[in-house]
Design an enzyme around this catalytic site. Structure first.
Site, PDB file in Angstrom:
ATOM      1  N   CYS A 105      43.291  26.462  44.253  1.00 17.31           N
ATOM      2  CA  CYS A 105      42.627  25.190  44.405  1.00 17.31           C
ATOM      3  C   CYS A 105      41.632  25.157  45.538  1.00 17.31           C
ATOM      4  O   CYS A 105      41.447  26.135  46.242  1.00 17.31           O
ATOM      5  CB  CYS A 105      43.687  24.135  44.711  1.00 17.31           C
ATOM      6  SG  CYS A 105      45.225  24.444  43.887  1.00 17.31           S
ATOM      7  N   ARG A 156      36.451  25.350  42.534  1.00 16.64           N
ATOM      8  CA  ARG A 156      37.683  26.121  42.725  1.00 16.64           C
ATOM      9  C   ARG A 156      38.819  25.625  41.837  1.00 16.64           C
ATOM     10  O   ARG A 156      39.869  26.262  41.743  1.00 16.64           O
ATOM     11  CB  ARG A 156      38.126  26.042  44.179  1.00 16.64           C
ATOM     12  CG  ARG A 156      37.102  26.537  45.157  1.00 16.64           C
ATOM     13  CD  ARG A 156      37.619  26.420  46.554  1.00 16.64           C
ATOM     14  NE  ARG A 156      38.698  27.343  46.798  1.00 16.64           N
ATOM     15  CZ  ARG A 156      38.541  28.576  47.232  1.00 16.64           C
ATOM     16  NH1 ARG A 156      37.344  29.030  47.485  1.00 16.64           N
ATOM     17  NH2 ARG A 156      39.565  29.360  47.422  1.00 16.64           N
ATOM     18  N   TRP A 183      43.599  23.623  40.325  1.00 22.54           N
ATOM     19  CA  TRP A 183      43.530  24.463  39.130  1.00 22.54           C
ATOM     20  C   TRP A 183      44.945  24.952  38.878  1.00 22.54           C
ATOM     21  O   TRP A 183      45.471  25.770  39.622  1.00 22.54           O
ATOM     22  CB  TRP A 183      42.597  25.647  39.368  1.00 22.54           C
ATOM     23  CG  TRP A 183      42.326  26.493  38.167  1.00 22.54           C
ATOM     24  CD1 TRP A 183      41.350  26.310  37.241  1.00 22.54           C
ATOM     25  CD2 TRP A 183      42.999  27.693  37.780  1.00 22.54           C
ATOM     26  NE1 TRP A 183      41.387  27.310  36.302  1.00 22.54           N
ATOM     27  CE2 TRP A 183      42.394  28.163  36.612  1.00 22.54           C
ATOM     28  CE3 TRP A 183      44.087  28.408  38.304  1.00 22.54           C
ATOM     29  CZ2 TRP A 183      42.812  29.322  35.956  1.00 22.54           C
ATOM     30  CZ3 TRP A 183      44.510  29.552  37.654  1.00 22.54           C
ATOM     31  CH2 TRP A 183      43.863  29.991  36.493  1.00 22.54           C
ATOM     32  N   ASN A 210      47.179  25.572  48.768  1.00 23.13           N
ATOM     33  CA  ASN A 210      46.598  26.534  47.830  1.00 23.13           C
ATOM     34  C   ASN A 210      47.400  27.812  47.977  1.00 23.13           C
ATOM     35  O   ASN A 210      47.418  28.385  49.062  1.00 23.13           O
ATOM     36  CB  ASN A 210      45.118  26.771  48.183  1.00 23.13           C
ATOM     37  CG  ASN A 210      44.493  27.895  47.391  1.00 23.13           C
ATOM     38  OD1 ASN A 210      44.964  28.245  46.310  1.00 23.13           O
ATOM     39  ND2 ASN A 210      43.437  28.466  47.918  1.00 23.13           N
ATOM     40  N   GLY A 211      48.080  28.247  46.920  1.00 26.89           N
ATOM     41  CA  GLY A 211      48.877  29.470  47.019  1.00 26.89           C
ATOM     42  C   GLY A 211      50.173  29.329  46.249  1.00 26.89           C
ATOM     43  O   GLY A 211      50.265  28.541  45.310  1.00 26.89           O
ATOM     44  N   GLU A 226      29.391  43.072  31.070  1.00 22.79           N
ATOM     45  CA  GLU A 226      29.108  41.854  31.834  1.00 22.79           C
ATOM     46  C   GLU A 226      28.456  40.783  30.948  1.00 22.79           C
ATOM     47  O   GLU A 226      28.781  39.599  31.060  1.00 22.79           O
ATOM     48  CB  GLU A 226      28.226  42.194  33.045  1.00 22.79           C
ATOM     49  CG  GLU A 226      27.773  41.016  33.872  1.00 22.79           C
ATOM     50  CD  GLU A 226      28.901  40.134  34.404  1.00 22.79           C
ATOM     51  OE1 GLU A 226      30.092  40.509  34.305  1.00 22.79           O
ATOM     52  OE2 GLU A 226      28.595  39.029  34.892  1.00 22.79           O
ATOM     53  N   LYS A 285      29.986  37.084  30.404  1.00 20.59           N
ATOM     54  CA  LYS A 285      29.196  35.892  30.733  1.00 20.59           C
ATOM     55  C   LYS A 285      29.158  34.935  29.548  1.00 20.59           C
ATOM     56  O   LYS A 285      29.376  33.747  29.688  1.00 20.59           O
ATOM     57  CB  LYS A 285      27.781  36.348  31.102  1.00 20.59           C
ATOM     58  CG  LYS A 285      27.066  35.801  32.251  1.00 20.59           C
ATOM     59  CD  LYS A 285      27.608  35.827  33.626  1.00 20.59           C
ATOM     60  CE  LYS A 285      29.045  35.967  33.864  1.00 20.59           C
ATOM     61  NZ  LYS A 285      29.540  36.432  35.104  1.00 20.59           N
ATOM     62  N   GLU A 294      32.756  33.396  28.825  1.00 24.89           N
ATOM     63  CA  GLU A 294      33.375  32.447  29.739  1.00 24.89           C
ATOM     64  C   GLU A 294      32.691  31.089  29.781  1.00 24.89           C
ATOM     65  O   GLU A 294      33.349  30.100  30.077  1.00 24.89           O
ATOM     66  CB  GLU A 294      33.542  33.029  31.147  1.00 24.89           C
ATOM     67  CG  GLU A 294      32.284  33.235  31.931  1.00 24.89           C
ATOM     68  CD  GLU A 294      32.552  33.823  33.319  1.00 24.89           C
ATOM     69  OE1 GLU A 294      33.598  33.550  33.912  1.00 24.89           O
ATOM     70  OE2 GLU A 294      31.681  34.563  33.811  1.00 24.89           O
ATOM     71  N   HIS A 320      33.905  54.433  15.491  1.00 22.04           N
ATOM     72  CA  HIS A 320      35.309  54.861  15.465  1.00 22.04           C
ATOM     73  C   HIS A 320      36.251  53.704  15.153  1.00 22.04           C
ATOM     74  O   HIS A 320      37.437  53.787  15.460  1.00 22.04           O
ATOM     75  CB  HIS A 320      35.678  55.528  16.797  1.00 22.04           C
ATOM     76  CG  HIS A 320      34.916  56.798  17.035  1.00 22.04           C
ATOM     77  ND1 HIS A 320      35.157  57.957  16.324  1.00 22.04           N
ATOM     78  CD2 HIS A 320      33.874  57.072  17.852  1.00 22.04           C
ATOM     79  CE1 HIS A 320      34.320  58.892  16.714  1.00 22.04           C
ATOM     80  NE2 HIS A 320      33.519  58.383  17.644  1.00 22.04           N
ATOM     81  N   LYS A 341      36.853  29.439  40.307  1.00 30.26           N
ATOM     82  CA  LYS A 341      35.919  30.387  40.905  1.00 30.26           C
ATOM     83  C   LYS A 341      36.626  31.588  41.541  1.00 30.26           C
ATOM     84  O   LYS A 341      36.255  32.725  41.300  1.00 30.26           O
ATOM     85  CB  LYS A 341      35.071  29.654  41.940  1.00 30.26           C
ATOM     86  CG  LYS A 341      34.025  30.527  42.635  1.00 30.26           C
ATOM     87  CD  LYS A 341      32.962  30.961  41.661  1.00 30.26           C
ATOM     88  CE  LYS A 341      31.901  31.829  42.296  1.00 30.26           C
ATOM     89  NZ  LYS A 341      31.122  32.562  41.282  1.00 30.26           N
TER      90      LYS A 341
HETATM   91  O1  M6R Z   1      35.342  36.825  43.938  1.00 29.54           O
HETATM   92  P1  M6R Z   1      35.467  38.076  43.112  1.00 29.54           P
HETATM   93  O2  M6R Z   1      34.178  38.785  42.919  1.00 29.54           O
HETATM   94  O3  M6R Z   1      36.529  39.004  43.642  1.00 29.54           O
HETATM   95  O4  M6R Z   1      35.967  37.560  41.710  1.00 29.54           O
HETATM   96  C1  M6R Z   1      36.335  38.431  40.690  1.00 29.54           C
HETATM   97  C2  M6R Z   1      36.397  37.734  39.354  1.00 29.54           C
HETATM   98  O5  M6R Z   1      37.409  36.774  39.346  1.00 29.54           O
HETATM   99  C3  M6R Z   1      35.069  37.053  38.988  1.00 29.54           C
HETATM  100  O6  M6R Z   1      34.018  37.975  39.002  1.00 29.54           O
HETATM  101  C4  M6R Z   1      35.160  36.411  37.604  1.00 29.54           C
HETATM  102  O7  M6R Z   1      35.304  37.387  36.625  1.00 29.54           O
HETATM  103  C5  M6R Z   1      33.923  35.540  37.346  1.00 29.54           C
HETATM  104  N1  M6R Z   1      34.305  34.242  36.865  1.00 29.54           N
HETATM  105  C6  M6R Z   1      33.044  36.064  36.292  1.00 29.54           C
HETATM  106  O8  M6R Z   1      31.905  35.295  36.122  1.00 29.54           O
END
Ligand code: M6R
Length: 611
Positions: free
Chosen positions: A25, A50, A97, A123-124, A490, A494, A497, A513, A606
């Protein structure tokens, strides 16, 4: 919801039904002369990236503590309850979250003690919450939520009932908690305590006012002076200002750093979404990424050359930067470089020893899987260096040293500018390993200029035509070889998500394959190619075209095999930096055309600060 309602509301869950209530969070606390709800509401909006399942605020005014919390996004809750109807000079707030516990008003933070005198945001994970909860129940405490967090205010209250003051009782409670946490606790006299162990928490120092938050943008409109808390730091903000302790070592002094970002960089400006703003900033952020300190770069070159094994470790998008990064580094340094997903690191631990260099890559520096991998690597004697965006983050501090990607705050949940900055640093490192740092800088400068063109309105218009073709599709395939495989991965992440279209990335040669069985008339396939693998990748494109696929090419020169072509100049080892940009734009436009919020995709947050 008022505090009275929180306390008197019967538990809808009963005593025996309990779900592990982990949360991940944004938290913020404020003490000062301003109206706390104003500051907290702004902060919650800034931290919403977050977590955006639910949110809440507790404030103290006239020695009374009031709580308002509910499910939904911050502004939805605000429109129902009006956070600003509260008046106070101290308060704490939370955006949630949820990972396990349901998204309910009762599970939203803050959580309060039974007497309503103490409120906590967290948070945790309280890993031993079952034992703590059973103990507290045996002492007569009742629980009203599914969360682990609710044990914290009740433990503090228990300490107070035993004769301790608020500060001592909070210290005691935190010593009993197992697991990672960032906690901000507040007493009804307006004393606020901020403490961390493993989850992010920074303190902002203003003029006679203090902030504590998961991330700097929460308070950067008010101050640029920050204290990065270390694990087990325990900060009390009360009438006597700021008192800093560490639960393990006693009183500590931490330096006050001045951050260089300006508040504008964390604002949307004229852009409709952070994601589009951050995509558009990439020419600028790339320039900053490659401004690396010569000495630190040289140190890393020596460490790589002296290591027997080099392992790149990261999660999500940062891991995709490692897929391309391992090619450029191993090709140039003539050294095998492995890359592993942070969540899988434990499975290669038998290969990690004191001759290993682990290079951890992360935007936030707070990803639990990456931090856990780093911890294991260090325990096995490996040297850990990081490439990280957030200065002062846990990863930054846990590393022997770091190369900062300098991309500034990235607020959109989908990582864009941080990714190209990571690629920029990894590519520069590859050139440095070859002893050609200057050539690397020149190539990256050309790349950066091209990045500027690729984010222009004309490219957005071109991609919009493609987005219109793809917006109704259920499946898309992305294909690439070598460096371009990282791009294919990637691009797939993108689009998935933010638009929720299913996309599968493949090494182009692997298609035949098995997966080619899924290609039928109109199936979109996006092929990324470079001069080095043009012939092979185009022949794979031909294979899917022959089965009716709608083939989209991304590269320097078009070919009749493509139904749609996106021209991206050839820049050799820097190709991944440029080829991803039209894909970020495509993902963004698909999200918008499908009515989704690209900044806050469903089920995501995030920084993934839990394992
Ligand atoms: O903060 P980080 O780069 O360690 O985060 C890693 C992943 O959680 C982050 O890249 C995630 O895959 C993104 N939402 C992708 O857009």
């Amino acid at each position: 919801m008022t505090l009275e309602q929180v306390r008197k509301e019967p538990s809808p869950y009963g005593i025996d039904f309990f779900i592990y209530g982990v949360s991940m969070c944004g938290i913020i606390g404020y003490v000062g002369q301003k109206n706390a709800p104003d500051v907290l509401l702004q902060g919650m909006r800034k931290l919403e990236y977050r977590g955006y399942d639910s949110a809440g605020m507790a404030v103290v005014g006239g020695r009374a503590l009031s709580v308002m919390k509910d499910v939904g996004k911050v502004d939805e809750i605000h429109s129902r309850h009006d956070f600003l109807s509260l008046r106070a000079n101290a308060g704490i707030a939370h955006t949630r979250w949820a990972t396990h516990g349901g998204v309910t008003q009762a599970n939203a933070h803050p959580h309060v003690s039974s007497d309503g005198a103490i409120a906590v945001v967290h948070n945790g994970i309280v890993e031993n919450f079952r034992e703590l909860r059973a103990f507290l129940q045996s002492q007569g405490f009742r629980f009203y939520s599914e969360t682990d967090t609710e044990t914290i205010p009740k433990l503090i209250e228990h300490g107070i009932r035993q004769g301790l003051g608020f500060v001592q009782a909070t210290e005691d409670a935190l010593r009993r908690i197992e697991g990672r946490y960032a906690v901000v606790a507040m007493n009804k006299d307006g004393t606020v305590i901020a403490a961390r162990n493993g989850s992010p928490l920074v303190v902002g120092v203003g003029d006679g006012e203090y902030f504590a938050a998961s991330d700097i943008p929460a308070f950067m409109d008010y101050t640029k002076r920050v204290v990065y808390l270390h694990d087990n730091d325990f900060v009390v903000v009360g009438r006597n200002g700021l008192i800093m302790n560490n639960l393990k070592t006693g009183p500590v002094e931490r330096p006050i750093d001045t951050i260089e970002w300006d508040a504008q960089r964390a604002e949307k400006g004229d852009f409709q979404h952070y994601m589009l703003k951050e995509i558009s900033e990439q020419a600028e952020t790339l320039a900053k990424a490659v401004k690396q300190d010569e000495g630190t770069m040289k140190r890393l070159v020596d460490d790589i050359q002296n290591a027997k094994h080099v392992v790149l470790v990261a999660a999500g998008t940062a891991y995709h930067a490692c897929i391309s990064g391992r090619y450029v580094i191993s090709r140039i340094a003539k050294k095998h470089v492995a890359s592993v997903r942070a969540s899988e690191f434990e499975n290669i631990l038998h290969m990690i020893d004191r001759d290993t260099l682990v290079l951890a890559v992360s935007q936030s520096g707070e990803t639990a899987d990456t931090l856990e991998a780093v911890k294991m690597a260090k325990t096995s004697g490996a040297r850990v260096v990081s490439i990280v965006n957030v200065a002062g983050s846990t990863l930054h501090r846990e590393s022997a040293y770091a190369l900062l990607t300098n991309a500034g705050p990235e607020i959109g949940v989908a990582s864009t500018k941080a990714y190209t900055a990571q690629l920029g640093v990894l590519t520069l490192l590859a050139y440095a390993l070859q002893g050609n740092t200057e050539e690397g800088r020149r190539t990256l400068e050309v790349t950066r200029n091209q990045a500027y063109n690729l984010t222009a309105a004309s490219m957005r218009a071109n991609i919009r035509t493609l987005a219109d073709v793809l917006k109704g599709k259920e499946h898309i395939f992305t294909l690439g070889r070598q460096l371009e495989y990282g791009t294919a991965k990637e691009a797939a992440l993108k689009i998935k998500e933010v638009s929720y279209i299913h996309v599968e990335a493949l090494q182009a040669g692997e298609l035949k394959h098995g997966t080619i069985a899924l290609i039928e008339k109109g199936t979109p396939c996006i092929a990324f190619f470079s001069e080095a693998n043009r012939r092979e990748t185009l022949s794979n494109a031909q294979e899917v075209r022959a089965r009716g696929a709608y083939v989209i090419g991304v590269g320097a020169e078009t070919d009749p095999v493509f139904d749609f072509f996106i021209k991206v100049p050839e820049v050799g080892l820097c190709n991944p930096i440029l080829q991803i940009i039209p894909m970020q734009i495509l993902a963004y436009q698909l999200a918008v055309l499908r009515g989704k919020d690209p900044d806050r995709p469903r089920n995501l947050a995030k920084s993934v600060t839990v394992k």
